[in-house]
Scaffold this active site. Structure first.
Site, short mmCIF file in Angstrom:
data_model
loop_
_atom_site.label_atom_id
_atom_site.label_comp_id
_atom_site.label_asym_id
_atom_site.label_seq_id
_atom_site.Cartn_x
_atom_site.Cartn_y
_atom_site.Cartn_z
N GLU A 57 -19.23 7.78 2.57
CA GLU A 57 -17.94 7.44 3.17
C GLU A 57 -17.09 8.69 3.37
OE1 GLU A 57 -14.48 4.15 2.43
OE2 GLU A 57 -14.66 5.77 0.96
N TRP A 95 -17.55 -1.05 4.39
CA TRP A 95 -16.71 -1.45 5.52
C TRP A 95 -17.33 -2.57 6.34
CZ3 TRP A 95 -11.79 0.16 6.64
CH2 TRP A 95 -11.31 1.26 5.91
N TYR A 123 -8.85 6.20 8.83
CA TYR A 123 -8.80 7.47 8.10
C TYR A 123 -9.35 8.67 8.87
CZ TYR A 123 -8.00 4.42 4.06
OH TYR A 123 -7.51 3.50 3.19
N ARG A 180 4.41 24.71 1.06
CA ARG A 180 4.66 23.37 0.54
C ARG A 180 4.38 22.31 1.60
NH1 ARG A 180 9.01 26.45 -1.73
NH2 ARG A 180 10.42 25.80 -0.05
N ARG A 181 3.65 22.72 2.66
CA ARG A 181 3.32 21.81 3.75
C ARG A 181 1.81 21.60 3.87
NH1 ARG A 181 7.47 24.33 8.35
NH2 ARG A 181 9.37 24.16 7.07
N CYS A 203 -5.09 2.41 2.81
CA CYS A 203 -4.59 2.16 1.45
C CYS A 203 -4.17 3.48 0.80
CB CYS A 203 -5.66 1.46 0.61
SG CYS A 203 -6.05 -0.20 1.17
N ARG A 263 -0.89 3.25 -1.40
CA ARG A 263 0.07 2.14 -1.36
C ARG A 263 -0.47 0.90 -2.05
NH1 ARG A 263 -1.48 -1.85 2.04
NH2 ARG A 263 -3.16 -1.30 3.47
N ASP A 276 -6.85 -1.43 -5.53
CA ASP A 276 -7.78 -2.38 -6.15
C ASP A 276 -8.34 -1.69 -7.39
OD1 ASP A 276 -9.96 -3.91 -6.93
OD2 ASP A 276 -10.91 -3.96 -4.97
N TYR A 307 -7.52 -7.98 -9.15
CA TYR A 307 -7.76 -9.29 -8.53
C TYR A 307 -8.10 -10.32 -9.62
CZ TYR A 307 -7.58 -7.52 -3.77
OH TYR A 307 -7.16 -6.98 -2.57
#
Length: 360
Positions: A68, A90, A140, A184-185, A204, A265, A268, A308
């Site tokens: 992946e 997926w 992604y 810092r970028r 996610c 965010r 699981d 879950y």
């Protein structure tokens, strides 16, 4: 502590997180209809010098995780590469998209409707079918390698045409690490609000930032010598120290350490988080080799961190296990711009895998 087992902080911290969710999580509904115990604002921290961050309290699908990550780095968003390489994480998302699209087409005979197993087989064997139905949108890999790009599939010529080129964030990150390592970028972002509706699943883990610092002489010497002894304990003096510094410079011993922090965010915790930890740990190792630095610290900032409802028994099983020493990993022939690398996983000891249902 049982004979043959050694405590490692990664497994211990992960088990603490499971206990925290089981004890303090609130019951919430979710888009999959499964239901969760949910907490918010957790964090995982791991010192890379302690070993490669691969949980040992259950067997991890290492090849799947690596496949992946290569898929992301190549900028690919079609599941055919994954399916061809035995990675199935997926499949459910692509099939769900297929079902919803077919159901919206009037007059489609039921005999033409494919079950998921048949759908995946068609992805493997039929390039035209895979090109049409295996695509997940600008998720992604597209954001990492071509932020803001747009493409169009022509049903007549069966070709995909780029209508707007994007920004290669990975290439830019590597360039900036070489030229301005104290910036810092040093960030890569996958949360493109303009394209969320075009994605099969919004990201996610939606972005990561890297941070570098100069190594002390003692840190460089330890890396160079492979010894835990300090320079002074090794009998070194000031003159010899200067000579050692010259030797280390000649052999291009890294002068900086690099850390990575990712933001997520939705977490699981039983199935996804161990996968994410290992994947970003590997990405940190790859970046370190690419820019000749030493991997330092891996940090995960976790938003809605949930278990879950159908994973509680499995979590209890994992909580009853003690961790082994963490493995090591060696990466070579690294070319992140091409999405290529080789690896060797060393001394990975683990408990048996624990099966759990995937919620799509």
């Amino acid at each position: 502590m049982c004979a043959g087992f050694m405590e490692n902080k990664l497994d211990s911290d992960y088990q603490l997180l499971l206990r925290h969710i089981l004890s303090n999580g609130v019951v919430k509904k979710d888009r999959t209809g499964t239901g969760t115990l949910s907490t918010f604002g957790c964090q995982i921290r791991h010192e890379m010098s302690d070993g490669f961050p691969l949980l040992t309290t259950k067997k991890m699908a290492v090849k799947t995780m690596i496949t992946e990550l290569k898929w992301f780095l190549k900028g690919d968003t079609n599941i055919k590469y994954l399916v061809d390489n035995g990675c199935n994480v997926w499949n459910g998302d692509a099939y769900k998209k297929y079902v919803s699209k077919v159901n919206m087409q009037p007059g489609v005979p039921m005999d033409d409707f494919l079950e998921q197993k048949e759908f995946i087989q068609r992805i493997k064997t039929d390039d035209e079918f895979a090109n049409k139905w295996g695509e997940l949108g600008p998720i992604y890999g597209n954001q990492w390698r071509a932020w803001g790009s747009q493409s169009q599939y022509n049903n007549i010529t069966k070709e995909t045409r780029t209508t707007r080129p994007g920004i290669d964030q990975i290439k830019n990150l590597i360039t900036e690490l070489h030229n301005n390592p104290d910036s810092r970028r040093l960030m890569v972002n996958a949360w493109n609000v303009d394209q969320l509706d075009s994605m099969t699943l919004p990201p996610c883990h939606y972005g990561f930032q890297v941070y570098t610092r100069e190594l002390t002489f003692a840190e460089r010497y330890k890396h160079y010598s492979g010894s835990d002894k300090t320079w002074e304990q090794g009998g070194g003096n000031a003159y010899g120290k200067i000579t050692a510094m010259d030797m280390m410079d000649d052999e291009e011993v890294p002068i900086r350490a690099i850390s990575l922090m990712w933001n997520q965010r939705s977490v699981d915790t039983f199935l996804g988080l161990p996968f994410n930890i290992a994947s970003y740990g590997l990405l940190l190792e790859l970046l370190a080799v690419e820019v000749n630095m030493i991997p330092d610290e891996l940090i995960g900032n976790l938003g809605d961190t949930h278990l879950y409802s159908n994973h509680k028994v499995q979590a209890a099983t994992q909580l009853g296990r003690e961790g082994f020493d963490l493995p090591r990993i060696k990466v070579s022939n690294v070319n992140l711009v091409e999405g290529q690398f080789d690896y060797e996983l060393i001394n990975y000891n683990y408990h048996p895998s624990i099966k759990a249902a995937l919620s799509n």
